[in-house]
Motif scaffolding. Sequence first.
Motif, short mmCIF file in Angstrom:
data_model
loop_
_atom_site.label_atom_id
_atom_site.label_comp_id
_atom_site.label_asym_id
_atom_site.label_seq_id
_atom_site.Cartn_x
_atom_site.Cartn_y
_atom_site.Cartn_z
N SER A 5 0.83 -1.32 0.01
CA SER A 5 0.05 -0.09 -0.02
C SER A 5 0.62 1.26 0.01
N ASP A 6 0.23 2.47 -0.26
CA ASP A 6 0.97 3.58 -0.41
C ASP A 6 1.10 4.08 1.18
N THR A 7 0.24 3.65 2.14
CA THR A 7 0.32 3.69 3.50
C THR A 7 1.78 3.37 4.26
N ARG A 168 -7.37 9.44 -1.72
CA ARG A 168 -6.64 9.49 -2.83
C ARG A 168 -7.04 10.58 -3.78
N CYS A 193 -6.70 12.30 2.65
CA CYS A 193 -5.53 11.67 3.50
C CYS A 193 -4.13 11.82 3.14
N LYS A 196 -0.92 8.83 2.75
CA LYS A 196 -0.88 7.79 1.62
C LYS A 196 0.30 8.10 0.85
N HIS A 315 4.33 4.02 -4.96
CA HIS A 315 4.68 5.11 -4.18
C HIS A 315 5.99 5.78 -4.10
#
Length: 335
Positions: A5-7, A168, A193, A196, A315
Amino acid sequence: MDFRSDTVTKPTQAMRTAMADAIVGDDVYGDDPTVNDLEQWAAQRHGFEAALFTTSGTQANLLGLMAHCQRGDEYLCGQQAHNYRYEAGGAAVLGSIQPQPIENNPDGTLDFDKLKAAIKPDDSHFARTRLLSLENTINGKVLPLDYLAQARQFVDTHGLQLHLDGARVYNAAVALNVDVIEIAKHFDSMTVCLSKGLSAPIGSLLLGDKAFIDRARRIRKMLGGGMRQAGILAAAGKLALTEQVAQLSVDHANAKTLAEGLSQIDGFHVNAEFVQTNIVFVKVDDDIDTQQLASKLAQDGITITPGNPLRFVTHKDVDANAITTLLAKINEFVA
């Protein structure tokens, strides 16, 4: 290399410096100048009267739903919507708000005829339909601007409010090559957010008119979301919005390269033309054990989430060389 994930992005050095040097106060008292600056700047930047800094996108969405709806009210959303499927049922559990999910179209949109049919009549037997919640991007897909304009017309016609889960939303704006305000202007409220692809370590914003944000701020306190010297976090959040947006186009290009490469591997099925932002979904043949694949990649320092379809997210911390390495390791596994 972490493609889950981009988290998982790490804060930039500029963010770490800004956090260390942030001027802080007690945000519950409204005394933190760095939080106040972020909220005031973000509200103006996105075309709203006010903003609220929150701990997460889940909290921001919950505050938005609870500020729009009373107990026993209902909101319309997509069957794939994050605030319906992946936020622990918070609207129902904590807000006593009934979700009414509608099946998403393949492009992520919701059919307006189906939405119209789901609106409840003014009858004591039914929950009161108050809100339509959209998500942009949704599963990496971008909602077109003309669709957003139609959604605005739809809610105006039916007396509803319109909320955007903008986890996003900057990816959507970059993919459409428009300023984010061209998306934001259609909505009564939205979330953004910061943690992210924009790479802040924590935090999301909720935006709306002043009365709406006042309600949300009260609910945030009720839910334990009041923070003290939160300027340490807000300092990174502002840099996310002012310095990291340009990175998203690189992430999108890397996702397209990854999709094109995966489409050339036997047993992996993806149409790169459908990849619009930084998320790539790949169907794999039944004889490919994605758990074994994940284990093999982990030995090489590459982290993915097994499943079918596989989901890869690009990312700032996975560059073009990382894409090349991942594709080579997957080819080795298949061979």
